[in-house]
Enzyme design. Structure first.
Site, PDB file in Angstrom:
ATOM      1  N   SER A 184       5.835 -37.006 -52.220  1.00  0.00           N
ATOM      2  CA  SER A 184       5.480 -38.314 -51.699  1.00  0.00           C
ATOM      3  C   SER A 184       6.260 -39.333 -52.495  1.00  0.00           C
ATOM      4  CB  SER A 184       3.981 -38.539 -51.883  1.00  0.00           C
ATOM      5  OG  SER A 184       3.640 -39.864 -51.568  1.00  0.00           O
ATOM      6  N   ARG A 429       9.561 -34.050 -46.179  1.00  0.00           N
ATOM      7  CA  ARG A 429       8.260 -33.830 -45.530  1.00  0.00           C
ATOM      8  C   ARG A 429       8.098 -34.876 -44.464  1.00  0.00           C
ATOM      9  NH1 ARG A 429       4.299 -32.062 -43.394  1.00  0.00           N
ATOM     10  NH2 ARG A 429       2.336 -31.455 -44.332  1.00  0.00           N
ATOM     11  N   THR A 465      -1.960 -42.034 -49.713  1.00  0.00           N
ATOM     12  CA  THR A 465      -2.690 -41.204 -50.667  1.00  0.00           C
ATOM     13  C   THR A 465      -4.112 -41.708 -50.856  1.00  0.00           C
ATOM     14  OG1 THR A 465      -0.574 -41.090 -51.831  1.00  0.00           O
ATOM     15  CG2 THR A 465      -2.452 -40.049 -52.872  1.00  0.00           C
ATOM     16  N   CYS A 616      16.691 -30.837 -39.232  1.00  0.00           N
ATOM     17  CA  CYS A 616      16.041 -29.994 -40.228  1.00  0.00           C
ATOM     18  C   CYS A 616      16.682 -30.235 -41.585  1.00  0.00           C
ATOM     19  CB  CYS A 616      16.160 -28.521 -39.850  1.00  0.00           C
ATOM     20  SG  CYS A 616      15.480 -27.445 -41.127  1.00  0.00           S
ATOM     21  N   CYS A 640      13.011 -22.737 -45.356  1.00  0.00           N
ATOM     22  CA  CYS A 640      12.088 -23.750 -44.847  1.00  0.00           C
ATOM     23  C   CYS A 640      11.386 -24.531 -45.946  1.00  0.00           C
ATOM     24  CB  CYS A 640      11.070 -23.055 -43.952  1.00  0.00           C
ATOM     25  SG  CYS A 640       9.916 -24.185 -43.178  1.00  0.00           S
ATOM     26  N   CYS A 643       8.343 -28.855 -43.857  1.00  0.00           N
ATOM     27  CA  CYS A 643       8.204 -30.281 -43.559  1.00  0.00           C
ATOM     28  C   CYS A 643       7.594 -30.536 -42.189  1.00  0.00           C
ATOM     29  CB  CYS A 643       9.544 -30.994 -43.683  1.00  0.00           C
ATOM     30  SG  CYS A 643      10.681 -30.731 -42.317  1.00  0.00           S
ATOM     31  N   CYS A 646      10.498 -29.738 -37.201  1.00  0.00           N
ATOM     32  CA  CYS A 646      10.874 -29.006 -35.987  1.00  0.00           C
ATOM     33  C   CYS A 646       9.688 -28.895 -35.043  1.00  0.00           C
ATOM     34  CB  CYS A 646      11.399 -27.628 -36.339  1.00  0.00           C
ATOM     35  SG  CYS A 646      10.310 -26.684 -37.415  1.00  0.00           S
TER      36      CYS A 646
END
Lengths: 671, 299
Positions: A184, A429, A465, A616, A640, A643, A646
Site C-alpha cells: 500500500s 496490487r 486502511t 499484468c 503472479c 494483484c 487480470c
C-alpha cells in the site's frame, strides 16, 4: 453432432435457470418434447443444418416469451447486465456445455458467448477426492491477515477479555508470512488504530514518520505545476503497511488469536441450508498435470460459526459470495471499479531524503481520458515509496501501466529524487475506486465481508486502511453479539451506516465519478466539492462502464511506443519481479484459469491486441509463437503478484484468478 | 533408536539478497527467514526412517537467537517429536555448531545424526563433516537418490564400473524398504538413498559425487548429510502445526554445553559481485585480438 440423452437434462437445467415464468416453462417443455420426439424417430439423419434450424427456432421462441414475461428471464441473452455484478458462480457448467455444443458455427454463437457461463474448473473447486478432509472448528474464522482481518481478530479477543467470554479465533493467510502480501502507498490515518489499540505508540508500532509536507503537482512532459494540495494529511503518518500488519499480527497472537500463514482458503463450505460454515484450504502437492506428488497433502476444513472474509480488493472467495447471494443488488450498489497500483521502494541519497514528505502528481504521462496519478512518500531510513496508480477503466488496450510508471520516473522533477538510489522492492496490487456507490450488502448467511473485499477506500483521500480496520472492528463487535447474545449479523450493515466510514465515504462519493467526463471536468468538480460543497449535494454521480467493458477494440487506437528501460531509473519487468521476492511452487496447476481456453486467441488477440500482456505487472501472460508460427497464450503463473488485475480487466472476463498453493506469491516486507 | 536432526534458520531462498550499505554483511532485518532447504530434506529423511519403524524418536536441534524457535516449530509441525534450542545471539560458525552438536550427542545419545549438506547463507558444507570428525563417527555425505535416467554427468562415464558396487548388501531379507519401490540387486535400476539395517546396525548411503553415485556402508552411530535429490519434504499441515505448539522444546546455552564461542575468523567486508558488463560486438578477428591484448590483457 446429435442431441444425446444428456442434452435434455442440460436444456432443462438451462431453462430452469433462466426463466421461472410459467409461459416460458410451458413453451420450453414443448420444445423439449418436440426435440425428444425427433430423436426417438431417428435423429441419426438429422443434419447440422436441421439442428441449427431447430435450435434457432427454440431460442427465438424462448426469447419471445421472455419479452412478454415479467420475470427475470428478460435478461435471457444478456445474463450479465452492466450494472449487475457477474453471476459467474451461479451459472451451471451444464449450461455452458449446452451453448457451446449447439452453436458452433452459427452467427448467434457470439450472442450466446455473452451469456455469462462459467465452466467451473474440475480440479480444485470441488472436493474431487473421496479422501475425507480433517476438520477443525473455531468460533470465528477470518480469511486474510491484513489490516481488516487482524483488526477484527484483535477486537474480538479484546471483547472476550473485557466481557469474560472465550471465543476461538483463527486467521488463515495465503502469504508465506503475515505481511508478505501487504502492499500500500501508505499515508496512514491513525483514526481506527487509536480506537483499536490506543497505546500503539508505547507498544512500538512501526508508525514513526509524521507527515511533514504535502505537495500536489500537475505534470506536463517537462514541467511540474504546483497545485494547492487537496489533502489534509496533518496528524497522519508515512508508513510501510506491511510492517504495520506484521506488528498487528504479533499483537493478535499475544491476545490469543491463532494465525496460520501459508494456508490458502480456496473454497467456501456450505451446509444444507446454504449457510456458510467455514472455508477449505487448498490441497498441497498437486503436480502441474493434476496428479498427486510425493508430498501430497489434503487440505483441511476450517469451520467457524462465523466466517469473516478479509481478502482485500477483489478477493476470490468474496467475489464468489457476492455473486452467490446477490449482495450487490441487495445493497443497491453499482459495480465496483478498480485501479492498478504499481509501487517501488527505493533507498535514496540521504541529502535528498525528507522524512514525512508527501507528494502526489496528476497528468503526464497519462492522457485526459485516463484517471490516475502517482505518489512519492518519504519514509524513514532514507527509504521512499514511489508508485503509480492507473484506473482500470482505461480505453486504450495498448496502454501498459507498468511502462507508464517507468516513464513517469524519468520526469525531471521526479528523477532528481531517484538519482543515486537503489530499488529495494517492487510490487503491484489493484485497489477499489468505487467508493460509496459500490459497497455491496456485506452480510451473508454465516458471516460478513470486511475491508477492501467489500470496498471502503476513500478515493479522494486515497486512503483505505483506516476504513478497512474500522469495518473489521465493527464486524467483530457484531460477531461478538451474534455468538454471545444471539444478535443478528445484519446489525453489521446497520453499524456501518452509523459509523464514520459511511459519513466519510458519502462525502467523498462524487470525486471519482466526475472524472468520467474527462480530466478537466473532474478536476473542476473536485475543486468545487473540496472548497464549497463538501459532499452536501443531493445528487450521486454514477460510475461509467465496468472496467472490463471500457476497453476499446485495438483498431481504434495505435500502439504506444514506450522507451526502453535504462537499468538505472527504469527497469524491465523481470528485474522488477525479482525484487518482489515472488515465488510459487512451480510444479502445480496454474492458478489462473481460463473459462474458455479459446478466447485468448480468438478474441483477446485479434480484437483487443492482447491487453493482458500489457496490464499484468508481472508478465504472467505472454503470446508466444508455437511450431506453426501461431501465437498462443502462455501463462507464467509462477510470476503472479496476486494483484487481480487480470480478473478485473479481461474484456470477456475469461480469466479467473483462483488461489494457488499457500505460501506462494510475493514476499513484501517494506511495502 | 534416536535420530537427531540439525536445522538452521536462514534467509528464505526466494528473497533478493541485499548487502548492507556499510558492507558489514547482508541485510537480515525485515527479511523473510525460513528453514534451510537442505535441513528440510534431512528432517524429511529422518521422519521417513521413523515412520518405517526403525527409529523411535526424531529430535530437532537449532541454534541461534530466539527467532529460531519459529523454525523449530515448523520442524515440529513437520513431525519431529522434540526440539532443542541452543540460545545464542553471536554468530555461530560451523566449528562452533559442530562442537555444540558433539556435546549434545553426549547428552541425547542418538544413533544417527542427519544434517543438510550446507546452509544456503554461508554455503560452508563443513558442519556435518566436522561433527563426524569430532565424534569419530563414520559419515555419509551428499546422500541422494538420483535415478540413472537423470542428466547427472557422472552417469555417462561410469556406466558399469564394478567399483561402484562395493558395499552393496548381499542379503536382501534384512533390508528395510525405505522410500524405494523396487530393489534390484546389482543393477543400475533403482537407487536406494539412505537405507538402515537395524539388526546389523548399519546404514547404507548413496552419495551423489562428481563422478556419479558412490555407495558407502556405515556402522552406526553415524553422520549423514543430505543433498537436494534425496526426497521431497512434506508440507506441514494445519492440524500438525497446532499439535506442534504443545511439543516440548528444551533450551540450552553454549556455556551450559561447555562450548566457547570464540571465533578465529573475522569478516572484513561483504560486497556484491561485480556487475556484469555488457558484451561488446567486435567486427573482425583483428579487433578481437587487439581488444584481448590491450583491454583484457590476456594475451
Amino acid at each position: 453432432m446429435h442431441f444425446k440423452r444428456s442434452d435434455f437434462k442440460i436444456i432443462k437445467n438451462y431453462i430452469a435457470e433462466i426463466g421461472d415464468d410459467d409461459v416460458s416453462y410451458v413453451l420450453s417443455t414443448f420444445t423439449i418434447t418436440y426435440i425428444r420426439v425427433e430423436k426417438e424417430h431417428g435423429s441419426e439423419i438429422v443434419t447440422n443444418q436441421l439442428h441449427f434450424n431447430h435450435c434457432f427456432l427454440f431460442f427465438t421462441m424462448l426469447k419471445f416469451c421472455s419479452i412478454f414475461s415479467k420475470s427475470k428471464s428478460k435478461n435471457l441473452f444478456l445474463l450479465r447486465s452492466r450494472t449487475k455484478s457477474t453471476s459467474r458462480s451461479q451459472s451451471s457448467p451444464a449450461a455452458y456445455t449446452f451453448s457451446r455444443r449447439i452453436f458452433p458455427y452459427s452467427k448467434h454463437s457470439s450472442l450466446l458467448a455473452r451469456v455469462s457461463i462459467s465452466r467451473v474448473p474440475p480440479s480444485r473447486s470441488f472436493a474431487t477426492d473421496s479422501e475425507a478432509r480433517d476438520s477443525i472448528e473455531y468460533d470465528v474464522v477470518v480469511v486474510g491477515a491484513g489490516p481488516a482481518g487482524l483488526s477484527a481478530a484483535i477486537r474480538l479477543k479484546q471483547l472476550c477479555h473485557q466481557k469474560g467470554a472465550d471465543l476461538s479465533v483463527c486467521v488463515v493467510e495465503k502469504g508465506a508470512e503475515v505481511g508478505a502480501h501487504i502492499i500500500s502507498g501508505n499515508v496512514f490515518e491513525p483514526r481506527a488504530l487509536d480506537e483499536l489499540l490506543p497505546q500503539w505508540k508505547q507498544e512500538e508500532a512501526p508508525i514513526n514518520t509524521p507527515v511533514s509536507s504535502d505537495k500536489f503537482w500537475f505534470l506536463t512532459k517537462n514541467r511540474a505545476i504546483s497545485l494547492p494540495s487537496p489533502f489534509h494529511n496533518k496528524g497522519n503518518y508515512v508508513i510501510s503497511l506491511s510492517q504495520l500488519v506484521r506488528w498487528l499480527g504479533a499483537k493478535a497472537e499475544e491476545l490469543g488469536v491463532e494465525i496460520y500463514p501459508g494456508f490458502a482458503a480456496s473454497e467456501i463450505l456450505y451446509d444444507a441450508n446454504n449457510k456458510v460454515i467455514g472455508i477449505g484450504t487448498n490441497d498441497m502437492g498437486i503436480a502441474k498435470d493434476g496428479s498427486k506428488k510425493e508430498n501430497f497433502q489434503r487440505g483441511v476444513e476450517v469451520k467457524g460459526r462465523i466466517t469473516l472474509l478479509a481478502e482485500g480488493c477483489r478477493g476470490s472467495l468474496s467475489e464468489k459470495i457476492i455473486g452467490r447471494y446477490n449482495l450487490r443488488e441487495k445493497g443497491g450498489a453499482e459495480h465496483q471499479t478498480y485501479a492498478l497500483g504499481i509501487k517501488e521502494v527505493w533507498e535514496i541519497d540521504e541529502r535528498k531524503h525528507q522524512p514525512g514528505a508527501v507528494l502526489h502528481t496528476l497528468g503526464w504521462p497519462l492522457d485526459h481520458k485516463t484517471y490516475g496519478g502517482s505518489f512519492l512518500y518519504h519514509m524513514k531510513d532514507n527509504q521512499i515509496s514511489i508508485g503509480f496508480v492507473v484506473a482500470l477503466n482505461y480505453q486504450n488496450p495498448f496502454m501498459n501501466p507498468y511502462e507508464e510508471f517507468q516513464k513517469f520516473k524519468h520526469h525531471p522533477a521526479i528523477r532528481q529524487y531517484l538519482e543515486g538510489g537503489t530499488v529495494i522492492q517492487y510490487g503491484a496490487r489493484t485497489l477499489n475506486e468505487g467508493g460509496f456507490q459500490s459497497i455491496p450488502y456485506p452480510v451473508f448467511p454465516g458471516g460478513a465481508i470486511i475491508g477492501c473485499s467489500a470496498g471502503f477506500l476513500n478515493v479522494p483521500k486515497i486512503k483505505g486502511t483506516h476504513t478497512a480496520m474500522k469495518s473489521g472492528m465493527l464486524a467483530a463487535e457484531v460477531t461478538f453479539g451474534v455468538l454471545n447474545e444471539g444478535l443478528d449479523m445484519d446489525m453489521y450493515w446497520k453499524a456501518l451506516r452509523n459509523s464514520w466510514i459511511w459519513d466519510e465515504l458519502y462525502k467523498a462519493r462524487n470525486y471519482r465519478p466526475a472524472f468520467e467526463y474527462g480530466l478537466i471536468p473532474g478536476l473542476a468538480l473536485s475543486g468545487l466539492e473540496h472548497y464549497l460543497l463538501r459532499g452536501k449535494h443531493p445528487f450521486t454521480l454514477k460510475h461509467g462502464k465496468a472496467d472490463h467493458e471500457a476497453t476499446n477494440a485495438a483498431q481504434l487506437h495505435s500502439p504506444i511506443q514506450y522507451p526502453k528501460a535504462d537499468g538505472v531509473l527504469s527497469f524491465d519487468v523481470p528485474t522488477s519481479l525479482h525484487r518482489s521476492n515472488t515465488n510459487h511452487e512451480h510444479d502445480q496447476p496454474p492458478h489462473l484459469r481460463l473459462r474458455d481456453p479459446k478466447i485468448p486467441e480468438t478474441v483477446n488477440l485479434p480484437v483487443y491486441a492482447a491487453p493482458e500482456s500489457r496490464y499484468c505487472p508481472a508478465r504472467v501472460y505472454e503470446y508466444v509463437a508455437d511450431e506453426h508460427n501461431q501465437l498462443k497464450l502462455q501463462i507464467n503463473a509462477q510470476n503472479c503478484l496476486h494483484c487481480k488485475a487480470c480478473d478485473i480487466k479481461d474484456p470477456k472476463q475469461n480469466i479467473e484468478w483462483t488461489v494457488p498453493e499457500g505460501g506462494g506469491g510475493p514476499g513484501y516486507s517494506v511495502m | 533408536m534416536k535420530i537427531m536432526v540439525a536445522i538452521k534458520r536462514v534467509i528464505d531462498y526466494a528473497v533478493k539478497i541485499r548487502v548492507k550499505p556499510d558492507k558489514s554483511g547482508v541485510v537480515t532485518q525485515n527479511v523473510k527467514m525460513s528453514m534451510n532447504p537442505f535441513c528440510e530434506i534431512a528432517l524429511e529423511e529422518a521422519l521417513r526412517i521413523r515412520e518405517s519403524g526403525l527409529a523411535s524418536e526424531v529430535v530437532a536441534v537449532t541454534m541461534g537467537p530466539s527467532q529460531c524457535l519459529d523454525t523449530l516449530r515448523t520442524g515440529l509441525a513437520m513431525g519431529a517429536d522434540r526440539g532443542i534450542h541452543v540460545d545464542s545471539t553471536s554468530a555461530l560458525h560451523p566449528l562452533h555448531v559442530a562442537k555444540i552438536l558433539r556435546n549434545l550427542v553426549q547428552i541425547e545419545k542418538p544413533s544417527l545424526i542427519i544434517l543438510g549438506k550446507q546452509a544456503i547463507d554461508d554455503d560452508c558444507n563443513q558442519t556435518g563433516q566436522m561433527v563426524a570428525g569430532l565424534l569419530n563417527w563414520p559419515q555419509g555425505t551428499f546422500a541422494s537418490k538420483v535415478s540413472p535416467s537423470s542428466n547427472h554427468p557422472g552417469f555417462k562415464n561410469q556406466a558399469f564400473a564394478p567399483t561402484m558396487w562395493w558395499g552393496f548388501p548381499k542379503d536382501k531379507s534384512n533390508m528395510s524398504q525405505i522410500g524405494k519401490k523396487e530393489y534390484t540387486h546389482g543393477t543400475m535400476k533403482s537407487l536406494i538413498g539412505v537405507v538402515l539395517d537395524k539388526e546389523k546396525e548399519e546404514v547404507t548411503v548413496d552419495r551423489e559425487v562428481d563422478d556419479g553415485i558412490e555407495t558407502v556402508q556405515l556402522k552406526l552411530p553415524a553422520v549423514i548429510t543430505t543433498d537436494l535429490r534425496l526426497n521431497q519434504p512434506r508440507y506441514a499441515t494445519l492440524p500438525n502445526i497446532m499439535k506442534a505448539k504443545s511439543k516440548p522444546i528444551k533450551k540450552f546455552t553454549p556455556q551450559e554445553l561447555n562450548v566457547e564461542i570464540k571465533s578465529d575468523l573475522e569478516i572484513v567486508e561483504v560486497t556484491e559481485p561485480p556487475k556484469r558488463k555488457a558484451g561488446v560486438m567486435v567486427s573482425s578477428v583483428d579487433e578481437l585480438i587487439e581488444k584481448l591484448k590491450n583491454e583484457a590483457k590476456v594475451i
